[in-house]
Scaffold this motif. Structure first.
Motif, PDB file in Angstrom:
ATOM      1  N   GLY A 113       4.810  10.362   8.396  1.00 44.93           N
ATOM      2  CA  GLY A 113       5.221   8.972   8.266  1.00 44.93           C
ATOM      3  C   GLY A 113       4.540   8.056   9.256  1.00 44.93           C
ATOM      4  O   GLY A 113       4.100   8.475  10.333  1.00 44.93           O
ATOM      5  N   SER A 114       4.451   6.775   8.903  1.00 43.00           N
ATOM      6  CA  SER A 114       3.866   5.783   9.792  1.00 43.00           C
ATOM      7  C   SER A 114       4.631   4.469   9.666  1.00 43.00           C
ATOM      8  O   SER A 114       5.260   4.187   8.649  1.00 43.00           O
ATOM      9  N   VAL A 115       4.561   3.696  10.723  1.00 43.10           N
ATOM     10  CA  VAL A 115       5.189   2.382  10.783  1.00 43.10           C
ATOM     11  C   VAL A 115       4.084   1.343  10.892  1.00 43.10           C
ATOM     12  O   VAL A 115       3.201   1.462  11.750  1.00 43.10           O
ATOM     13  N   SER A 116       4.118   0.335  10.022  1.00 44.52           N
ATOM     14  CA  SER A 116       3.140  -0.759  10.088  1.00 44.52           C
ATOM     15  C   SER A 116       3.867  -2.022  10.529  1.00 44.52           C
ATOM     16  O   SER A 116       4.717  -2.543   9.797  1.00 44.52           O
ATOM     17  N   LEU A 117       3.532  -2.501  11.718  1.00 45.15           N
ATOM     18  CA  LEU A 117       4.195  -3.662  12.284  1.00 45.15           C
ATOM     19  C   LEU A 117       3.649  -4.938  11.651  1.00 45.15           C
ATOM     20  O   LEU A 117       2.442  -5.140  11.582  1.00 45.15           O
TER      21      LEU A 117
ATOM     22  N   THR B  96       8.359   9.587  11.526  1.00 44.65           N
ATOM     23  CA  THR B  96       7.084   8.887  11.685  1.00 44.65           C
ATOM     24  C   THR B  96       6.388   9.358  12.950  1.00 44.65           C
ATOM     25  O   THR B  96       7.038   9.729  13.926  1.00 44.65           O
ATOM     26  N   GLN B  97       5.061   9.340  12.908  1.00 42.29           N
ATOM     27  CA  GLN B  97       4.248   9.789  14.037  1.00 42.29           C
ATOM     28  C   GLN B  97       3.213   8.759  14.488  1.00 42.29           C
ATOM     29  O   GLN B  97       2.487   8.980  15.460  1.00 42.29           O
ATOM     30  N   VAL B  98       3.134   7.640  13.787  1.00 39.80           N
ATOM     31  CA  VAL B  98       2.123   6.622  14.096  1.00 39.80           C
ATOM     32  C   VAL B  98       2.751   5.238  13.948  1.00 39.80           C
ATOM     33  O   VAL B  98       3.511   4.993  12.999  1.00 39.80           O
TER      34      VAL B  98
ATOM     35  N   ASP C 116       0.830  -1.213   0.000  1.00 44.16           N
ATOM     36  CA  ASP C 116       0.000   0.000   0.000  1.00 44.16           C
ATOM     37  C   ASP C 116       0.865   1.263   0.000  1.00 44.16           C
ATOM     38  O   ASP C 116       0.629   2.206   0.748  1.00 44.16           O
ATOM     39  N   GLY C 117       1.886   1.256  -0.840  1.00 44.83           N
ATOM     40  CA  GLY C 117       2.753   2.419  -0.964  1.00 44.83           C
ATOM     41  C   GLY C 117       3.872   2.500   0.053  1.00 44.83           C
ATOM     42  O   GLY C 117       4.689   3.430   0.007  1.00 44.83           O
ATOM     43  N   ALA C 118       3.941   1.554   0.974  1.00 45.66           N
ATOM     44  CA  ALA C 118       4.980   1.564   2.012  1.00 45.66           C
ATOM     45  C   ALA C 118       6.255   0.907   1.497  1.00 45.66           C
ATOM     46  O   ALA C 118       6.321   0.385   0.384  1.00 45.66           O
ATOM     47  N   SER C 119       7.266   0.905   2.355  1.00 42.90           N
ATOM     48  CA  SER C 119       8.549   0.300   2.017  1.00 42.90           C
ATOM     49  C   SER C 119       8.437  -1.216   1.927  1.00 42.90           C
ATOM     50  O   SER C 119       7.475  -1.811   2.423  1.00 42.90           O
ATOM     51  N   PRO C 120       9.443  -1.860   1.336  1.00 37.01           N
ATOM     52  CA  PRO C 120       9.535  -3.311   1.493  1.00 37.01           C
ATOM     53  C   PRO C 120       9.676  -3.666   2.971  1.00 37.01           C
ATOM     54  O   PRO C 120      10.010  -2.819   3.804  1.00 37.01           O
TER      55      PRO C 120
END
Length: 409
Positions: A238-242, A266-268, A203-207
């Motif tokens: 920015g956001s981090v998806s665990l 990142t803020q989320v 969804d547009g995030a990094s690998p």
């Protein structure tokens, strides 16, 4: 309408899988995802429904091993790929597939069946109960701080590629499986499933990225995640998806969470499918700014009541006679005496008077210790026939750790 249900011929795999794609909205999967499923799915454990020359329904099972209270890892069929084309719904095809599937699992001697449901209302009528929940959150890391335990600063973090760290992470994961009910002992190939990283997943995030937590040169935890950066009028949002976070002790877990909270720009931190007793809830400074919510995760069915109840241990001594209702698998119906404790259990047929009455669905919900029989009784789903039997059984079925399914299938 006559629908023929039969085992999947490997030569028909593409059409069978295409039926599932259409049944789930018609959005094609990434080629690498299709190939992975081709490797993991056993045609001999799969059912195809045919209307003439057209495949109109599908399902399959994986031969899993599931951790249960007491630390045993028990055979369990992982039901997957359940779909019926919209043109053929409400004709009893799903019921027929579930009938054939459960009969087959009984013949194989499989005590448990588990699944994750795209629609949770579907599977209760086939005897599945919701046995685990999952915690999701969107944590405002610009406002939420962590209060970490002693020893966190002794943990060293190291950035590595997902590929290079995979073997070590899998070894650590395997060590954790017996300590929490509901976890899957990963079979060959499933390490690739949990680290699959097609563009459609991002969804547009990094690998997918990976950080290892080490103490004195020994791996004590890891986290895999993606980072999304979006620029706006006020700067980078920015956001981090665990994706995964596993650790052997509180300090290692806290060190990894602290790292995720502190990633630049990142803020989320977005979290899905975490255990409901995840310790991060007790580290954060403001739980209201974490957007926490629960969702059903693992649905579980006892295929063989006696074998399933004997496969786990119990948190307190128990000696209770259950009157079990199971219209879909009538071999389970009737009275069963469960006796057990932390060392083992026996569950056998009996003519003794019933002390608790419930359906196999409630037994499935309570089986891993995440749902209490007392709470089900409060909803009228369990009836106490002997005073004290409910408290005795409800306490015995409990688990120190909340059951958790770490990934779907």
């Amino acid at each position: 309408m006559t629908i023929e249900l039969r085992a999947l011929d490997p030569a028909e795999w593409d059409e069978w899988y295409g039926t599932l794609v259409v049944a789930f909205g018609g959005i094609p999967d990434a080629p690498e995802e299709v190939e992975l499923w081709r490797e993991l799915i056993d045609p001999g454990r799969s059912i195809a429904g045919w209307d003439g020359a057209r495949c109109v329904a599908a399902t399959s099972t994986f031969a899993f091993r599931l951790s249960v209270p007491g630390g045993a890892v028990v055979p369990a069929a992982g039901v997957t790929g359940v779909g019926v084309l919209g043109t053929h719904r409400r004709r009893g095809i799903l019921t027929s597939m579930m009938r054939r599937q459960l009969d087959g699992l009984r013949e194989q001697g499989m005590p448990l069946a588990v699944l994750t449901a795209s629609e949770p209302a579907i599977y209760g009528r086939f005897g599945y109960g919701i046995a685990t929940m999952a915690l999701s959150a969107e944590i405002d890391t610009a406002r939420v701080r962590l209060d970490v335990p002693p020893g966190t600063d002794d943990v060293r973090l190291r950035y590595v590629t997902v590929k290079d760290s995979l073997a070590a992470c899998e070894e650590l994961y395997a060590r954790l499986v017996p300590h929490r009910p509901g976890m899957l002992a990963r079979q060959p190939g499933w390490d690739r499933f949990v680290t699959a990283d097609p563009e459609s997943y991002r969804d547009g995030a990094s690998p997918l990225q990976c950080v290892l937590a080490e103490r004195d040169g020994e791996l004590v935890g890891y986290a895999r995640y993606r980072v999304s950066m979006k620029s706006g009028a006020t700067g980078v949002d920015g956001s981090v998806s665990l994706s995964d976070l596993d650790a052997v002790d509180p300090a290692a877990s806290a060190a990894l969470w602290r790292y995720l909270f502190g990633i630049d720009l990142t803020q989320v931190v977005k979290v899905q499918d975490r255990p409901v007793d995840d310790p991060v809830q007790h580290l954060v400074s403001d739980v209201r700014r974490c957007g926490m919510r629960l969702q059903d995760r693992l649905h579980l069915r006892l295929v063989e009541v006696g074998a399933a109840l004997e496969a786990r241990t119990y948190a307190a001594p128990v000696d209770v006679v259950f009157e079990v209702e199971d219209a879909f698998c009538p071999w389970n119906a009737g009275r069963w005496r469960l006796t057990g404790d932390a060392k083992g259990a026996s569950c056998v047929r009996t003519e003794d008077p019933a002390e608790l009455a419930l359906s196999v669905r409630e037994l499935g919900a309570a089986y891993l210790g995440g749902v209490t029989l007392a709470s089900l009784a409060g909803a009228g789903r369990v009836r106490e026939l002997r005073a004290g039997a409910l408290a005795e059984a409800s306490t015995a079925f409990g688990s120190d750790s909340a059951p958790w399914l770490p990934h779907g299938f």
